[in-house]
Design an enzyme around this catalytic site. Structure first.
Site, short mmCIF file in Angstrom:
data_model
loop_
_atom_site.label_atom_id
_atom_site.label_comp_id
_atom_site.label_asym_id
_atom_site.label_seq_id
_atom_site.Cartn_x
_atom_site.Cartn_y
_atom_site.Cartn_z
N GLY A 371 -26.23 -61.71 60.73
CA GLY A 371 -24.62 -61.56 61.20
C GLY A 371 -25.22 -62.27 62.32
O GLY A 371 -26.14 -62.50 63.37
N PRO A 372 -23.50 -62.17 63.34
CA PRO A 372 -23.27 -62.92 64.59
C PRO A 372 -24.32 -62.22 65.54
O PRO A 372 -24.43 -60.79 65.60
CB PRO A 372 -21.59 -62.72 64.80
CG PRO A 372 -21.41 -62.52 63.17
CD PRO A 372 -22.30 -62.15 62.47
N GLY A 374 -24.55 -59.96 68.69
CA GLY A 374 -23.60 -58.37 69.62
C GLY A 374 -23.02 -57.80 68.71
O GLY A 374 -22.15 -57.45 68.57
N VAL A 375 -24.09 -57.82 67.32
CA VAL A 375 -22.53 -56.54 65.82
C VAL A 375 -23.53 -55.68 65.95
O VAL A 375 -23.42 -54.83 65.23
CB VAL A 375 -22.32 -57.66 64.63
CG1 VAL A 375 -21.74 -58.61 64.60
CG2 VAL A 375 -24.02 -58.12 64.26
N GLY A 376 -24.71 -55.61 66.73
CA GLY A 376 -25.37 -53.66 66.58
C GLY A 376 -27.11 -54.21 65.27
O GLY A 376 -26.82 -52.94 65.17
N SER A 694 -16.95 -76.62 53.31
CA SER A 694 -15.78 -75.65 53.37
C SER A 694 -14.66 -76.87 53.54
O SER A 694 -13.60 -75.70 53.60
CB SER A 694 -15.64 -74.78 53.83
OG SER A 694 -16.61 -74.36 55.31
N LYS A 737 -13.83 -66.04 59.04
CA LYS A 737 -12.52 -66.56 58.18
C LYS A 737 -11.47 -66.04 59.24
O LYS A 737 -10.74 -66.46 59.25
CB LYS A 737 -12.99 -67.40 57.14
CG LYS A 737 -14.02 -68.33 57.31
CD LYS A 737 -14.15 -69.39 56.76
CE LYS A 737 -15.50 -70.23 55.96
NZ LYS A 737 -15.82 -71.29 55.19
#
Length: 804
Positions: A371-372, A374-376, A694, A737
């Site tokens: 995941g990106p 800072g998401v924990g 995309s 998105k």
């Protein structure tokens, strides 16, 4: 307490006692009574005591038979052997615990023919069993077997069997083969089944042969037992001898003044090796190195190397582990208290605990959180360790390029050390910690090796039970360790390594989720860190929305926490200056604390423009919108692409143009128009590299709009790959998105039809208030994105367009 002595006449009675055919039955559990035996028995069952009282009130005669199973408290006739012994009761004593102790003397063998009474106690009809006579033809064989049995009994006594000399002397004087067999069996202490088999054998010669076989087996067992005892005693004697010699040596050295720290160091190592409880192969290598150290001069460089090696070996937790906490309710409470949302990850951890609670040992518990920033992801690993009750070890793999960082250096190198895995185990002080391998996608590779390949053995459940570190030189069992890895992107991870991990996607947070995280976790933490309370500052939801929209643009919450920390610092400064009042932060005064807003909405168009389409892009930091601009001018059919586009995105632009040219008549374009114009495609933010398929339908929409002079709707965003035939293919990163579209207040989104299935994993509140168009072909896209589908023939090249 009453004692019933036998009279002189009874005590001198022979075995020709007149035994009636009907006798009370006494079932016994774990003993077989033979004729000519005096046996003490303890009786506690009610039925047995009534049978004894009946015998004492009559002729003192009873029939004793063994139970088939000693565990039965109330045996039935089928549970009792039919062959037993008629006995006379010599003594009877009542004990304080209400049991009865009797002394019985065996008279003769008999067999139960019928149960006459079944109630308070059993009475049985019996038939006496008389040993068959040994004929003259078998006399020599009988004599030989008797001698063999007597010799075997003497040998057994010499091997330590508890047979008294009086019994041996009595056996030597026995001339009757049957009685010899009975006497030998009674003093062997065999199992009830084997003893009962001897009792039921009527032929004296056959019985004696069977006893000889049992004696032979007992001799083998006693010989082996004596050998084991001798070996164990030898080891104990050797250990004691070494201990005394070592103590004497220490005493001599002390007297001579030669007792130095070296002897104490060797002794300390030896004690620590014993306490480490190493596996056999590890212990062998460690003791070998300790003996080398004893022979070395303490000041040599090699002695220092061996000493460091031994320090590592005794400090590694070879057999120390922590017990897993398997309470699912407590685990769920901890996860919910520590983390907001992330339901899929929480469910996966609870499933793991449930399987462990049912007693199964799961292999290959290697999770990869993707995941990106800072998401924990990392904090989630800490929570899982706290849930399991395990030690937590974090290893950052970002920028690691040397394979020896994982496997360790060989001891031949100066300053060699074990790899990070073994170092983490030493730090955790247990062999089953939770390892967090952070940033596994940032591993590098150069001439020193490929760390990703070295991790294959660590993260493979079929191999890591014997993980070999180059420094240790022995294997370590990593199968009890739970590995969790984190990554921002999956693609850079080695495919073979990715195959060994279970990937769990952790997408970015929506605005509502960020507000919830801020109120529940971030604000209380920042208040505590800055020494202020809720009495000093008030932050409304509107302020949080403003910070999220205009001061932070991220998938996680790190910048949000930094902005909140900046607020707290301003308030703390005012409080320290004496302005002790409630600071109510509102959107109107937010700029006084955080400065000018850093971000504004990119999609600030009020009306649709010709040749401008809005796409949705995914980055490792979350979702972004992508403005695509197309314009046409006089020329010779050239296509210019700018905006630092990658190869895949350039190919998407070529494919979109080829699709439009193939459908020129449908779009009312003249055949020679493409040879008379140049087309320029530009994606703003040219300093940022852009790539991926995309943006295909976005590029095609912008080109179609520019060529047909029909504007694209300003409030619509799109994502999807386009083929030469105009098919719209699915894409990834859907949640990120959609978050970007919602942040930019774009209410309509065009998505590939085959992405409809991904909506199950997207929170419902994120979809609320948005309209989705699921396109299967490019015609569906243009129908939804262009202001009009009324294509008019034209050959002229268009100049700049006015907004519609």
């Amino acid at each position: 307490m009453a004692i019933h002595p036998l009279s002189d006449q009874e005590s001198s009675a022979t075995y020709e006692v007149d035994i009636p055919d009907l006798l009370p039955l006494l079932p016994v559990r774990d003993i077989v009574v033979f004729p000519h035996m005096l046996v003490p028995l303890f009786v506690g069952r009610e039925m047995s005591m009534r049978a004894i009282e009946h015998a004492l009130s009559a002729n003192r005669l009873m029939f004793i038979a063994a139970q088939r199973s000693r565990d039965l408290e109330d045996p039935k006739p089928n549970d009792i052997h039919t062959v037993g012994t008629c006995v006379t009761i010599m003594r009877m004593l009542r004990l304080p615990d209400e049991r009865i102790k009797i002394l019985v003397q065996g008279l003769t063998k008999a067999k139960i023919t019928k149960y006459v009474q079944e109630g308070s106690f059993y009475q049985v009809k019996i038939t006496k069993l008389i040993d068959s006579k040994v004929t003259g033809s078998h006399a020599i064989e009988v004599e030989a077997v008797m001698r063999t049995v007597k010799e075997q009994l003497e040998q057994i006594a010499s091997l330590g069997k508890a047979i008294t000399p009086d019994v041996i002397a009595m056996i030597e004087g026995i001339e009757d083969p049957g009685r010899l067999a009975d006497m030998a069996t009674a003093n062997l202490g065999l199992k009830v089944q084997e003893t009962q088999e001897v009792l039921e054998t009527i032929n004296p010669l056959a019985r004696l042969k069977r006893v000889s076989e049992l004696l032979r087996k007992e001799i083998k067992l006693l010989s082996m037992q004596q050998k084991i005892h001798a070996d164990a005693k030898g080891e104990i004697d050797k250990t004691q001898r070494e201990y005394f010699l070592r103590e004497q040596l220490k005493a001599i050295q002390k007297e001579l003044g030669e007792l130095d720290e070296r002897a104490g160091e060797i002794y300390e190592f030896r004690e620590r090796i014993k306490a480490a409880a190493m596996p056999e192969h590890v212990l062998k290598e460690t003791e070998k190195q300790l003996k080398r150290l004893e022979k070395m001069h303490p000041d040599t460089a090699e002695a220092t190397t061996v000493r460091t090696y031994l320090e590592w070996m005794v400090d590694i937790p070879w057999s120390t582990s922590t017990k897993d906490r398997l309470n699912l309710k407590v685990a769920a409470a901890i996860l919910n208290n520590d983390h907001y949302d992330l339901e899929k990850v929480k469910e996966r951890i609870l499933e793991y605990l449930a399987v462990r609670k049912l007693g199964a040992k799961m292999k290959g518990q290697i999770l990869c959180f993707v995941g990106p920033p800072g998401v924990g992801k990392t904090s989630l690993g800490k929570s899982i360790a706290r849930v399991l009750g395990r030690e937590f070890v974090r290893i950052s793999l970002g920028g690691v390029r040397d394979e020896a960082e994982i496997r360790g250096h060989r001891r031949t190198y100066v300053g060699a050390l074990p790899g990070r895995i073994i170092q983490g185990l030493k730090q955790a002080k247990s062999n089953n910690p939770l390892f967090m391998l952070d940033e596994i996608d940032k591993l590098g590779a150069d001439f020193r090796g490929d760390p990703s390949a070295a991790l294959l053995e660590v993260l493979d459940p079929e191999q890591n039970h014997s993980f070999s570190d180059h420094y240790l030189g022995v294997s370590f069992d990593l199968s009890n360790v739970m590995f969790i890895t984190t990554a921002n992107l999956v693609d850079p991870i080695l495919p073979a390594l990715r195959d060994r991990m279970e990937t769990i996607e952790i997408a970015g947070y929506s605005q509502e989720e960020k507000i919830g995280i801020a109120k529940r976790f971030l604000i209380p933490r920042q208040l505590e860190e800055h020494g202020i309370t809720k009495k000093h500052i008030k932050i409304s939801d509107a302020v949080l929305r403003n910070i999220i929209a205009h001061y932070t643009r991220e998938a996680g919450v790190r910048n949000l926490e930094r902005s909140l920390a900046a607020l707290m610092r301003k308030v703390a400064k005012h409080l320290a200056s004496g302005r002790r009042k409630l600071h109510s932060i509102t959107p109107n005064v937010l700029h006084n604390y955080l400065g000018v807003p850093r971000f504004t909405l990119e999609s600030d168009q009020k009306k649709g423009e010709v040749g401008v389409a809005t796409g949705l892009a995914w980055t490792e930091a979350g979702g972004e919108i992508l403005q695509v601009e197309a314009t046409v001018m006089k020329g010779k059919g050239a296509l210019t692409l700018t905006g630092q586009l990658g190869d895949v995105m350039k190919e998407s632009a070529q494919a979109a143009l080829s699709y439009i040219r193939s459908r020129g008549s449908h779009f009312a374009l003249e055949e020679n128009v493409f040879s008379e114009i140049d087309i320029h495609l530009h994606v703003p933010a040219g300093a940022i590299p852009k790539d991926g398929p995309s943006a295909g339908i976005t590029l095609a929409s912008a080109l179609t709009s520019a060529l047909t002079n029909i504007p694209v709707r300003h409030n619509i965003a799109m994502t999807g790959e386009v083929t030469l035939r105009g098919r719209v293919l699915p894409v990834g990163g859907l949640k990120e998105k959609l978050l970007a579209a919602r942040r930019e207040k774009l209410s309509r989104v065009i998505l590939p039809k085959r992405n409809r299935k991904d909506f199950d994993d997207i929170p419902k509140h994120l979809l609320r208030g948005m309209h989705f168009v699921f396109a299967e072909t490019m015609d569906d896209v243009l129908r939804a994105s262009l202001r009009s589908m009324n294509f008019k023939p034209t050959t002229r090249v268009r100049g700049p367009r006015k907004p519609l």
